[in-house]
Design a protein around this motif. Structure first.
Motif, short mmCIF file in Angstrom:
data_model
loop_
_atom_site.label_atom_id
_atom_site.label_comp_id
_atom_site.label_asym_id
_atom_site.label_seq_id
_atom_site.Cartn_x
_atom_site.Cartn_y
_atom_site.Cartn_z
N ASN A 268 22.79 2.74 -23.93
CA ASN A 268 21.74 2.12 -24.73
C ASN A 268 20.86 1.29 -23.79
O ASN A 268 21.34 0.75 -22.79
N HIS B 101 19.65 1.37 -30.84
CA HIS B 101 20.88 2.01 -30.33
C HIS B 101 20.52 3.38 -29.74
O HIS B 101 21.16 4.40 -30.03
N GLU C 81 23.17 5.87 -28.15
CA GLU C 81 24.12 6.41 -29.11
C GLU C 81 23.44 7.41 -30.04
O GLU C 81 23.98 8.49 -30.33
N ARG C 82 22.26 7.06 -30.53
CA ARG C 82 21.66 7.88 -31.58
C ARG C 82 21.02 9.14 -31.03
O ARG C 82 21.08 10.20 -31.66
#
Length: 461
Positions: A203, A170, A173-174
């Motif tokens: 992503n 991810h 997002e991360r």
């Protein structure tokens, strides 16, 4: 011309993202070009060679049947020399014609804990928080992005997409979560609001085996093309890029050159991280333990290949189903790729960073199996291999330098010096997070570790 600025001109970027944009430009669509440079003073010889060659370099592509081809890649139109203040990168990043800022960072380079929160125990991260506040040089991806994005905001240069090109699950997002936390810690509310409103972070999943370039690659390029290229590199013929189509300021028409633009990359990234990346590490650790130098040697060893095959087949594929990908076919393609002797990928390169790879690539399968009340007999062999590897490292018996940004060397030595190394290993929260000290993990690891010791003994006899 519209610019994609890439932070980190390493081998992978030049054998992957740059290749796709090169192909698009070769097709006649030259609306986009790459600019790039490094945020740390590394790879100086390669950067100097790229500057001297106007950003061009030769890529050697090798098939599993040892068929080689050579392509002059010209997508990088601007190579930015390193300077501690990142002046060149900031100038391009703050230009309105730059619409994408991409980056390649190892998993450990995001400084995220098991809950994907910034881990301020890392000295580099703390130093960069202080450096951004005081205007001193930075060295992390968050520090670099803050400096660039603050300049872009002040220049009123408009929105920009932040694009990951690495193996973090991810990743958009991360990394975005880490960046926003970093800005909050800075106390810069204006920058925080601007980044939230003016950036997106798709992503993405990337895949291509790209060994560190060797002098032999340069020699083959010279012999075949007549060009003495100090920035030459080699990659396998397989290449894949899957991107969530979430770009705030436009993007190249990558789909015309084989990039898969999708609404969700999750199935692709889970398959890649668990079936490819974790298997890669398994083979590197096992191969090192029995004296191999290269990934293909371990892959072609029937016992090591079976360890990797069983990990995927017994424990990993069942927890990923249903899946739009044929996982059995994917597994077999991965093992064929790893067995390619022409790639000559080293165990040293692949074995690194286990303290971030185990929680990201291996622990999720263990958690999924345990949550379903199922055994972890096959998957537990992977962390058991690394424990044996760690003990060799502790004893100074690894035949190369082991690099691990997320590892606390003192804690790693303490594991190996413990009266019960397996229990100490399973108690490490960096590796295991909420699984630390889980009795089911400990018991499975005891069995797996005995199997690993027997595997090594049998190879030595």
């Amino acid at each position: 011309m519209t610019t994609m600025l890439h932070l980190g001109l390493g081998s992978f970027h030049r054998a992957h993202q740059a290749v796709y944009l090169h192909q698009l430009r070769e097709s006649g669509d030259q609306r986009w070009a790459l600019a790039g440079g490094n945020i740390r003073p590394d790879m100086q010889d390669t950067i100097d060679a790229l500057i001297a060659q106007g950003g061009a370099y030769t890529l050697e592509t090798v098939t599993p049947h040892n068929e080689r081809s050579y392509t002059r890649i010209t997508a990088i139109q601007t190579v930015v020399p390193f300077d501690p203040e990142l002046c060149g990168l900031v100038r391009i990043g703050a230009d309105a014609d730059t619409r994408i800022i991409s980056f390649t960072v190892t998993e450990a380079g995001y400084y995220l804990d098991a809950k994907y929160q910034l881990d301020q125990n890392f000295a580099d991260l703390r130093a960069d928080l202080a450096a951004v506040k005081s205007g001193e040089p930075v060295s992390t991806i968050y520090g670099a992005l803050c400096v660039i994005l603050r300049a872009r905001m002040q220049a009123n240069a408009g929105p920009v997409t932040l694009l990951n090109c690495d193996n973090l699950r991810h990743n958009g997002e991360r990394s975005r979560g880490g960046l926003l936390q970093f800005i909050e810690l800075l106390g810069d509310s204006a920058l925080l609001a601007w980044v939230q409103a003016n950036t997106t972070s798709p992503n993405a999943m990337v895949d291509r085996i790209t060994p560190r370039p060797t002098p032999e690659v340069r020699a083959r390029v010279l012999a075949t093309t007549g060009v003495d290229d100090a920035a030459a590199l080699m990659g396998e013929s397989f290449i894949q890029w899957v991107i969530e189509d979430n770009f705030i300021a436009g993007r190249p028409e990558w789909e015309k050159v084989g990039v898969e633009m999708v609404t969700s990359v999750q199935a692709y990234e889970e398959a890649k991280i668990r079936l490819l990346n974790a298997t890669h590490s398994c083979i590197a650790w096992a191969g090192t333990l029995v004296g191999y130098t290269y990934i293909h040697e371990g892959t072609l060893d029937p016992v090591i290949r079976q360890l990797a095959y069983d990990y995927v087949t017994d424990d990993t594929i069942p927890v990923l189903l249903p899946c739009p990908i044929n996982l059995e076919k994917y597994r077999d393609v991965v093992l064929d790729r790893f067995g390619n002797p022409a790639i000559a990928d080293t165990n040293q390169r692949v074995a690194m960073d286990a303290f971030s790879k185990i929680p990201a690539m291996i622990a999720p399968t263990i958690r999924d199996r345990l949550a379903r009340g199922e055994t972890i007999h096959s998957v537990s062999m992977l962390p058991a291999l690394f424990l044996a590897y760690l003990q060799r490292w502790h004893a100074g018996q690894i035949p190369y330098t082991y690099q691990d940004q997320a590892m606390d060397p003192a804690a790693a030595h303490a594991i190996c010096e413990s009266v019960d190394p397996v229990a100490a290993y399973c108690a490490n929260t960096v590796l295991w997070g909420p699984l630390a000290n889980d009795e089911r993990l400990v018991q499975a690891m005891r069995t797996a570790f005995e199997r690993v010791k027997l595997f090594v003994k049998n190879h030595q006899s």
